[in-house]
Scaffold this motif. Structure first.
Motif, short mmCIF file in Angstrom:
data_model
loop_
_atom_site.label_atom_id
_atom_site.label_comp_id
_atom_site.label_asym_id
_atom_site.label_seq_id
_atom_site.Cartn_x
_atom_site.Cartn_y
_atom_site.Cartn_z
N PHE A 32 -48.04 -23.28 -52.31
CA PHE A 32 -46.71 -22.70 -52.46
C PHE A 32 -46.52 -21.43 -51.63
N VAL A 33 -45.29 -21.24 -51.20
CA VAL A 33 -44.86 -19.93 -50.71
C VAL A 33 -44.66 -19.05 -51.94
N ASP A 52 -46.60 -16.62 -46.82
CA ASP A 52 -46.56 -18.06 -46.58
C ASP A 52 -47.88 -18.71 -46.99
N LEU A 53 -47.98 -20.01 -46.77
CA LEU A 53 -49.15 -20.75 -47.25
C LEU A 53 -50.43 -20.26 -46.58
N SER A 54 -50.35 -19.93 -45.30
CA SER A 54 -51.55 -19.52 -44.58
C SER A 54 -51.99 -18.11 -44.94
N ARG A 99 -42.44 -21.31 -54.52
CA ARG A 99 -41.62 -22.46 -54.12
C ARG A 99 -42.45 -23.33 -53.19
N PRO A 101 -43.04 -25.45 -49.82
CA PRO A 101 -42.65 -25.06 -48.46
C PRO A 101 -41.32 -25.66 -48.00
N ASN A 102 -40.97 -26.84 -48.50
CA ASN A 102 -39.74 -27.50 -48.06
C ASN A 102 -38.56 -27.22 -48.98
#
Length: 119
Positions: A32-33, A52-54, A99, A101-102
């Motif tokens: 998730f973000v 972000d995810l990374s 949330r 990512p999409n």
């Protein structure tokens, strides 16, 4: 479904530091973000930081740039918000949210943790 739980809030003096934690259960937070929001009495909720995810891309609202740092520990499925040089205007309930990512909306929220900064 992911469940979020914040911790680490407290009452501090101006200039002090706190580290907030957002722990996930149900699903790994690495999927998730994640964002931290805050809401002060009588004010609208404000997005403070996003990761972000990374973990390599972050966003900060201008008022906290250089003072707050968002980070994630994928092994502990936890996102942190390091709060340094705290000011009385940072006083608020801090929430973490996640949330996919999409998705554009943060659909999972924690219960919040209170941060109170006195001058």
């Amino acid at each position: 479904q992911v469940q979020l739980a914040e911790s680490g809030g407290g009452s501090v003096q101006a200039g002090d530091s706190l580290r907030l934690s957002c722990a996930a259960s149900g699903r790994p937070l690495s999927m998730f973000v994640v964002a931290w929001f805050r809401q002060a009495p009588g004010k609208e909720r404000e997005k403070v930081a996003v990761i972000d995810l990374s973990g390599r891309n972050t966003y900060y609202v201008d008022s906290v740039k250089g003072r707050f740092t968002i980070s994630r520990d994928i092994y502990k499925s936890t996102v942190y918000l390091q709060l340094n040089s705290l000011k009385p205007e940072d006083t608020a309930v801090y929430f973490c949210a996640a949330r996919a990512p999409n998705n554009s909306d943060f659909g999972a929220w924690g219960q919040g943790t209170q941060v109170t900064v006195s001058s």
